[in-house]
Scaffold this motif. Structure first.
Motif, PDB file in Angstrom:
ATOM      1  N   TRP A  86       0.846  -1.194   0.000  1.00  0.00           N
ATOM      2  CA  TRP A  86       0.000   0.000   0.000  1.00  0.00           C
ATOM      3  C   TRP A  86       0.883   1.246   0.000  1.00  0.00           C
ATOM      4  O   TRP A  86       1.996   1.245   0.505  1.00  0.00           O
ATOM      5  CB  TRP A  86      -0.856   0.058   1.263  1.00  0.00           C
ATOM      6  CG  TRP A  86      -1.842  -1.044   1.430  1.00  0.00           C
ATOM      7  CD1 TRP A  86      -1.592  -2.309   1.873  1.00  0.00           C
ATOM      8  CD2 TRP A  86      -3.236  -0.990   1.186  1.00  0.00           C
ATOM      9  NE1 TRP A  86      -2.746  -3.032   1.917  1.00  0.00           N
ATOM     10  CE2 TRP A  86      -3.777  -2.249   1.500  1.00  0.00           C
ATOM     11  CE3 TRP A  86      -4.091   0.007   0.728  1.00  0.00           C
ATOM     12  CZ2 TRP A  86      -5.129  -2.543   1.378  1.00  0.00           C
ATOM     13  CZ3 TRP A  86      -5.439  -0.278   0.616  1.00  0.00           C
ATOM     14  CH2 TRP A  86      -5.944  -1.542   0.927  1.00  0.00           C
ATOM     15  N   TYR A  88       1.043   4.433   1.925  1.00  0.00           N
ATOM     16  CA  TYR A  88       0.549   4.898   3.216  1.00  0.00           C
ATOM     17  C   TYR A  88       0.880   6.380   3.375  1.00  0.00           C
ATOM     18  O   TYR A  88       2.012   6.788   3.140  1.00  0.00           O
ATOM     19  CB  TYR A  88       1.219   4.086   4.322  1.00  0.00           C
ATOM     20  CG  TYR A  88       0.937   4.564   5.722  1.00  0.00           C
ATOM     21  CD1 TYR A  88      -0.142   4.062   6.439  1.00  0.00           C
ATOM     22  CD2 TYR A  88       1.748   5.512   6.338  1.00  0.00           C
ATOM     23  CE1 TYR A  88      -0.396   4.499   7.730  1.00  0.00           C
ATOM     24  CE2 TYR A  88       1.498   5.950   7.620  1.00  0.00           C
ATOM     25  CZ  TYR A  88       0.426   5.445   8.308  1.00  0.00           C
ATOM     26  OH  TYR A  88       0.169   5.873   9.585  1.00  0.00           O
ATOM     27  N   ARG A 138     -13.943   3.917   2.790  1.00  0.00           N
ATOM     28  CA  ARG A 138     -13.270   3.315   1.635  1.00  0.00           C
ATOM     29  C   ARG A 138     -13.892   3.882   0.374  1.00  0.00           C
ATOM     30  O   ARG A 138     -15.108   3.971   0.250  1.00  0.00           O
ATOM     31  CB  ARG A 138     -13.412   1.796   1.628  1.00  0.00           C
ATOM     32  CG  ARG A 138     -12.667   1.190   0.425  1.00  0.00           C
ATOM     33  CD  ARG A 138     -12.498  -0.293   0.489  1.00  0.00           C
ATOM     34  NE  ARG A 138     -11.550  -0.696  -0.551  1.00  0.00           N
ATOM     35  CZ  ARG A 138     -10.744  -1.710  -0.467  1.00  0.00           C
ATOM     36  NH1 ARG A 138     -10.756  -2.463   0.614  1.00  0.00           N
ATOM     37  NH2 ARG A 138      -9.921  -2.006  -1.446  1.00  0.00           N
ATOM     38  N   ASP A 141      -9.928   1.871  -4.370  1.00  0.00           N
ATOM     39  CA  ASP A 141      -8.784   1.164  -3.799  1.00  0.00           C
ATOM     40  C   ASP A 141      -8.149   1.903  -2.633  1.00  0.00           C
ATOM     41  O   ASP A 141      -7.026   1.590  -2.237  1.00  0.00           O
ATOM     42  CB  ASP A 141      -7.721   0.936  -4.883  1.00  0.00           C
ATOM     43  CG  ASP A 141      -8.155  -0.102  -5.908  1.00  0.00           C
ATOM     44  OD1 ASP A 141      -9.043  -0.910  -5.582  1.00  0.00           O
ATOM     45  OD2 ASP A 141      -7.608  -0.092  -7.026  1.00  0.00           O
ATOM     46  N   VAL A 142      -8.828   2.899  -2.100  1.00  0.00           N
ATOM     47  CA  VAL A 142      -8.280   3.689  -0.999  1.00  0.00           C
ATOM     48  C   VAL A 142      -9.102   3.472   0.264  1.00  0.00           C
ATOM     49  O   VAL A 142     -10.321   3.638   0.266  1.00  0.00           O
ATOM     50  CB  VAL A 142      -8.262   5.199  -1.346  1.00  0.00           C
ATOM     51  CG1 VAL A 142      -7.743   6.019  -0.181  1.00  0.00           C
ATOM     52  CG2 VAL A 142      -7.423   5.454  -2.596  1.00  0.00           C
ATOM     53  N   GLY A 144      -9.253   4.873   4.183  1.00  0.00           N
ATOM     54  CA  GLY A 144      -8.741   5.986   4.970  1.00  0.00           C
ATOM     55  C   GLY A 144      -9.475   6.113   6.286  1.00  0.00           C
ATOM     56  O   GLY A 144     -10.570   5.576   6.452  1.00  0.00           O
ATOM     57  N   THR A 163      -4.413   7.690   4.844  1.00  0.00           N
ATOM     58  CA  THR A 163      -4.927   7.019   3.655  1.00  0.00           C
ATOM     59  C   THR A 163      -3.989   5.870   3.308  1.00  0.00           C
ATOM     60  O   THR A 163      -2.771   5.974   3.455  1.00  0.00           O
ATOM     61  CB  THR A 163      -5.051   7.953   2.428  1.00  0.00           C
ATOM     62  OG1 THR A 163      -3.772   8.514   2.132  1.00  0.00           O
ATOM     63  CG2 THR A 163      -6.059   9.050   2.673  1.00  0.00           C
ATOM     64  N   ALA A 165      -3.565   3.543  -0.007  1.00  0.00           N
ATOM     65  CA  ALA A 165      -3.963   3.331  -1.394  1.00  0.00           C
ATOM     66  C   ALA A 165      -3.227   2.105  -1.934  1.00  0.00           C
ATOM     67  O   ALA A 165      -2.011   1.975  -1.744  1.00  0.00           O
ATOM     68  CB  ALA A 165      -3.641   4.551  -2.238  1.00  0.00           C
TER      69      ALA A 165
END
Length: 172
Positions: A86, A88, A138, A141-142, A144, A163, A165
Motif C-alpha cells: 500500500w 501509506y 473506503r 482502492d483507498v 482511509g 490514507t 492506497a
C-alpha cells in the motif's frame, strides 16, 4: 458507536502522543470490526489513543497513535511510505482552542462519529469533553481514516488523517 470508556481519565498531554506502524494489537477498551470491500478493518480505542488494524488479502498494516512507554519520538506532522503493498500517508495536526470553542468542537466531533456506522468514539468518565474518536471510509482502492484525541485540560485537539492506497503494479 459511542461508548463510555471503563477507565479513569488521566491528565495526559497532546505532546505525549507518538506514532508507530507495525505494532501488535494492544489491549483495547473498545473495538469496532468492519468489512470494507475486501478489507477487514479493526478500530481500537486504547484510552487516550487509538490503533487501526487493516488486512486486505495477504497485506496487513497496523497504525498506533498513543502515549507509548519509552517512546521519545513525537507525533510526526506527516509520513508517506510504502507499507505491505500500500501507499501509506499519515498527517497530524494539533489545534489549541479557547474553552468555549473547544467544548463546541468536541460536541461536533462526537456527534459526527457517534451514530456513524463506521465510527467509534469513547468518552472518559469525569470529563464530558475528553474523548478519542475514529471514523473510517473506503473509496475504490483507498481506505482511509480520521481520528481525534481531545485534551480538555490543555484545550487541545489532535486530529490525524490516514490514507492507504493500493499500489499500482509498474508495467514490465
Amino acid at each position: 458507536m459511542l461508548t463510555t470508556l471503563k477507565t479513569s481519565y488521566t491528565d495526559t498531554r497532546a505532546q505525549d502522543l507518538a506514532w508507530r506502524l507495525g505494532m501488535d494489537p494492544m489491549p483495547a477498551l473498545a473495538v469496532l470490526d468492519l468489512r470494507l470491500g475486501s478489507a477487514d478493518v479493526q478500530l481500537r480505542l486504547l484510552g487516550a489513543s487509538h490503533q487501526v488494524l487493516l488486512r486486505d488479502g495477504d497485506s496487513a498494516c497496523s497504525e498506533t497513535v498513543a502515549c507509548l512507554p519509552g517512546s521519545s519520538t513525537p507525533l510526526p506532522l506527516g509520513v508517506a511510505k510504502q507499507v505491505a503493498g500500500w501507499e501509506y500517508e499519515f498527517a497530524a495536526r494539533v489545534e489549541t482552542l479557547p474553552r468555549g470553542a473547544f467544548e463546541s468542537r468536541a460536541q461536533e466531533l462526537l456527534a459526527l462519529v457517534a451514530d456513524h456506522p463506521r465510527g467509534l468514539a469513547g468518552t472518559f468518565p469525569g470529563s464530558p469533553h475528553a474523548f478519542t474518536a475514529l471514523l473510517v471510509h473506503r473509496q475504490g482502492d483507498v481506505v482511509g481514516w480520521r481520528t481525534w484525541h481531545s485534551y480538555p485540560q490543555e484545550g487541545r485537539l489532535v486530529a490525524t488523517r490516514t490514507t492507504m492506497a493500493a499500489r499500482v503494479a509498474e508495467p514490465v
